[in-house]
Scaffold this motif. Structure first.
Motif, PDB file in Angstrom:
ATOM      1  N   LEU A  37       0.792  -1.221   0.000  1.00 31.70           N
ATOM      2  CA  LEU A  37       0.000   0.000   0.000  1.00 31.70           C
ATOM      3  C   LEU A  37       0.829   1.278   0.000  1.00 31.70           C
ATOM      4  O   LEU A  37       0.441   2.269  -0.629  1.00 31.70           O
ATOM      5  N   THR A  38       1.957   1.285   0.679  1.00 33.73           N
ATOM      6  CA  THR A  38       2.738   2.524   0.749  1.00 33.73           C
ATOM      7  C   THR A  38       3.306   2.926  -0.610  1.00 33.73           C
ATOM      8  O   THR A  38       3.657   4.095  -0.816  1.00 33.73           O
ATOM      9  N   ASP A  39       3.377   1.966  -1.542  1.00 29.97           N
ATOM     10  CA  ASP A  39       3.953   2.235  -2.862  1.00 29.97           C
ATOM     11  C   ASP A  39       2.901   2.281  -3.967  1.00 29.97           C
ATOM     12  O   ASP A  39       3.245   2.416  -5.139  1.00 29.97           O
ATOM     13  N   THR A  40       1.622   2.167  -3.614  1.00 30.14           N
ATOM     14  CA  THR A  40       0.578   2.096  -4.633  1.00 30.14           C
ATOM     15  C   THR A  40      -0.142   3.428  -4.792  1.00 30.14           C
ATOM     16  O   THR A  40      -0.061   4.319  -3.943  1.00 30.14           O
ATOM     17  N   PHE A  41      -0.871   3.545  -5.898  1.00 27.60           N
ATOM     18  CA  PHE A  41      -1.665   4.742  -6.162  1.00 27.60           C
ATOM     19  C   PHE A  41      -2.879   4.364  -6.993  1.00 27.60           C
ATOM     20  O   PHE A  41      -2.924   3.288  -7.608  1.00 27.60           O
ATOM     21  N   ILE A  42      -3.858   5.235  -7.005  1.00 27.79           N
ATOM     22  CA  ILE A  42      -5.021   5.110  -7.879  1.00 27.79           C
ATOM     23  C   ILE A  42      -5.148   6.398  -8.671  1.00 27.79           C
ATOM     24  O   ILE A  42      -5.071   7.500  -8.116  1.00 27.79           O
ATOM     25  N   LEU A  43      -5.318   6.248  -9.994  1.00 27.85           N
ATOM     26  CA  LEU A  43      -5.552   7.388 -10.871  1.00 27.85           C
ATOM     27  C   LEU A  43      -7.020   7.420 -11.271  1.00 27.85           C
ATOM     28  O   LEU A  43      -7.667   6.379 -11.396  1.00 27.85           O
ATOM     29  N   GLU A  44      -7.526   8.626 -11.490  1.00 29.58           N
ATOM     30  CA  GLU A  44      -8.847   8.806 -12.052  1.00 29.58           C
ATOM     31  C   GLU A  44      -8.775   9.875 -13.129  1.00 29.58           C
ATOM     32  O   GLU A  44      -7.795  10.623 -13.207  1.00 29.58           O
ATOM     33  N   ARG A  45      -9.794   9.947 -13.954  1.00 31.39           N
ATOM     34  CA  ARG A  45      -9.834  10.959 -15.007  1.00 31.39           C
ATOM     35  C   ARG A  45     -10.695  12.121 -14.535  1.00 31.39           C
ATOM     36  O   ARG A  45     -11.845  11.925 -14.135  1.00 31.39           O
ATOM     37  N   THR A  47     -12.448  16.144 -14.972  1.00 29.71           N
ATOM     38  CA  THR A  47     -13.410  16.687 -15.926  1.00 29.71           C
ATOM     39  C   THR A  47     -12.753  17.167 -17.215  1.00 29.71           C
ATOM     40  O   THR A  47     -13.420  17.312 -18.237  1.00 29.71           O
ATOM     41  N   ARG A  48     -11.433  17.408 -17.180  1.00 29.86           N
ATOM     42  CA  ARG A  48     -10.707  17.812 -18.391  1.00 29.86           C
ATOM     43  C   ARG A  48     -10.215  16.606 -19.186  1.00 29.86           C
ATOM     44  O   ARG A  48      -9.608  16.762 -20.244  1.00 29.86           O
ATOM     45  N   GLY A  49     -10.441  15.419 -18.655  1.00 31.62           N
ATOM     46  CA  GLY A  49      -9.964  14.215 -19.313  1.00 31.62           C
ATOM     47  C   GLY A  49      -8.545  13.848 -18.945  1.00 31.62           C
ATOM     48  O   GLY A  49      -7.953  12.951 -19.538  1.00 31.62           O
ATOM     49  N   GLU A  50      -7.974  14.519 -17.945  1.00 33.16           N
ATOM     50  CA  GLU A  50      -6.587  14.285 -17.551  1.00 33.16           C
ATOM     51  C   GLU A  50      -6.521  13.297 -16.390  1.00 33.16           C
ATOM     52  O   GLU A  50      -7.398  13.276 -15.516  1.00 33.16           O
ATOM     53  N   ALA A  51      -5.473  12.482 -16.373  1.00 32.94           N
ATOM     54  CA  ALA A  51      -5.261  11.536 -15.277  1.00 32.94           C
ATOM     55  C   ALA A  51      -4.710  12.280 -14.063  1.00 32.94           C
ATOM     56  O   ALA A  51      -3.714  13.001 -14.155  1.00 32.94           O
ATOM     57  N   VAL A  52      -5.379  12.113 -12.932  1.00 33.02           N
ATOM     58  CA  VAL A  52      -4.938  12.730 -11.679  1.00 33.02           C
ATOM     59  C   VAL A  52      -4.916  11.668 -10.591  1.00 33.02           C
ATOM     60  O   VAL A  52      -5.581  10.633 -10.687  1.00 33.02           O
ATOM     61  N   PHE A  53      -4.137  11.929  -9.553  1.00 31.24           N
ATOM     62  CA  PHE A  53      -4.058  11.000  -8.425  1.00 31.24           C
ATOM     63  C   PHE A  53      -5.311  11.119  -7.567  1.00 31.24           C
ATOM     64  O   PHE A  53      -5.643  12.194  -7.075  1.00 31.24           O
ATOM     65  N   ARG A  54      -5.994  10.002  -7.385  1.00 32.48           N
ATOM     66  CA  ARG A  54      -7.100   9.952  -6.431  1.00 32.48           C
ATOM     67  C   ARG A  54      -6.579   9.579  -5.053  1.00 32.48           C
ATOM     68  O   ARG A  54      -7.023  10.120  -4.045  1.00 32.48           O
ATOM     69  N   LYS A  69      -2.350  13.394  -3.833  1.00 35.92           N
ATOM     70  CA  LYS A  69      -3.778  13.376  -4.115  1.00 35.92           C
ATOM     71  C   LYS A  69      -4.200  14.670  -4.810  1.00 35.92           C
ATOM     72  O   LYS A  69      -3.910  15.770  -4.334  1.00 35.92           O
ATOM     73  N   GLY A  70      -4.871  14.520  -5.955  1.00 37.15           N
ATOM     74  CA  GLY A  70      -5.350  15.674  -6.699  1.00 37.15           C
ATOM     75  C   GLY A  70      -4.370  16.226  -7.715  1.00 37.15           C
ATOM     76  O   GLY A  70      -4.743  17.044  -8.555  1.00 37.15           O
ATOM     77  N   PHE A  73      -1.132  13.559 -13.034  1.00 34.66           N
ATOM     78  CA  PHE A  73      -0.153  12.505 -13.225  1.00 34.66           C
ATOM     79  C   PHE A  73       0.933  12.900 -14.225  1.00 34.66           C
ATOM     80  O   PHE A  73       2.122  12.743 -13.936  1.00 34.66           O
ATOM     81  N   PRO A  74       0.600  13.443 -15.401  1.00 32.27           N
ATOM     82  CA  PRO A  74       1.670  13.827 -16.336  1.00 32.27           C
ATOM     83  C   PRO A  74       2.600  14.902 -15.794  1.00 32.27           C
ATOM     84  O   PRO A  74       3.749  15.006 -16.231  1.00 32.27           O
ATOM     85  N   SER A  75       2.132  15.693 -14.825  1.00 35.26           N
ATOM     86  CA  SER A  75       2.969  16.784 -14.312  1.00 35.26           C
ATOM     87  C   SER A  75       4.198  16.290 -13.561  1.00 35.26           C
ATOM     88  O   SER A  75       5.127  17.068 -13.320  1.00 35.26           O
ATOM     89  N   LEU A  76       4.222  15.008 -13.192  1.00 34.90           N
ATOM     90  CA  LEU A  76       5.397  14.464 -12.498  1.00 34.90           C
ATOM     91  C   LEU A  76       6.581  14.284 -13.441  1.00 34.90           C
ATOM     92  O   LEU A  76       7.711  14.098 -12.983  1.00 34.90           O
TER      93      LEU A  76
END
Length: 211
Positions: A37-45, A47-54, A69-70, A73-76
């Motif tokens: 869990l400490t190394d995992t993440f969940i992404l969601e799309r 309203t702009r269609g961009e992948a962000v960290f949930r 969170k929030g 994802f591409p910004s990393l």
């Protein structure tokens, strides 16, 4: 995949899906993957269609020196890789692709460390696509978690066919990414000779059973 965390999460995801393209997001039980869990993440799309960290694990947030969170994802990633990464995330959401990315993380003080990321699709319904992922450090230098990673540079990308390759994940060749603009992806003729096939904008490598 080379890192134990990536392989363990993949096999958990693969068991849950039971032959479906992806398991439902409600089927993920944190207790079943508590060591990851400490190394995992969940992404969601968004309203702009961009992948962000949930959601993002505590160790990941420490490595990046912030709550993820929030965040986009591409910004990393460094600017030249952001379009590629956005397209790969879109492929996970829309085509149930399984993506493995090897990358170098560059710290605020200019240090570098190699990482592996796996991104796995989740069935969240048409209006709520999600994906589950993990980031594993190949090495754990003393500064990791104290000197934040501020930029990621893609080294290679692998798109895995989970119905063909689960027993051969450590042996599959990665696609080198010297400067991966979309126009620089191999032509369809090159894809055939490389033993792979194109699915929309992604490449899936076939084979593995004879190796």
């Amino acid at each position: 995949m080379k890192q134990d965390g990536s392989i363990a999460l993949f096999h958990y995801w693969n068991r849950l899906r039971k032959g479906r393209p992806a398991p439902k997001r409600t089927e993920i039980e944190p207790a079943d993957i508590k060591t990851l869990l400490t190394d995992t993440f969940i992404l969601e799309r968004d309203t702009r269609g961009e992948a962000v960290f949930r959601l993002a694990g505590t160790r990941l947030c420490a490595i990046y020196g912030r709550e993820l969170k929030g965040f986009s994802f591409p910004s990393l990633w460094r600017e030249k890789d952001q379009r590629l990464v956005a397209r790969l995330a879109h492929g996970v959401f829309e085509s149930n692709s399984v993506v493995v990315i090897a990358f170098d993380g560059i710290s605020r003080n200019g240090r570098s460390n190699a990482f592996e990321m796996v991104i796995l699709p989740l069935d969240g319904g048409i209006d709520s696509p999600r994906s589950l992922g993990a980031i594993s450090a190949e090495h754990k230098p003393f500064w990791l978690g104290a000197d934040p990673i501020v930029e990621a540079q893609v080294e290679s990308v692998r798109v895995v066919d989970p119905d063909r390759e689960p027993m051969f994940l450590k042996n599959r060749p990665a696609i080198g990414v010297p400067a991966l603009a979309p126009s620089e992806l191999p032509s369809e003729g090159d894809v055939r000779t490389a033993g792979s096939r194109r699915i929309r904008h992604l490449l899936v490598f076939d084979g593995g059973r004879g190796q």
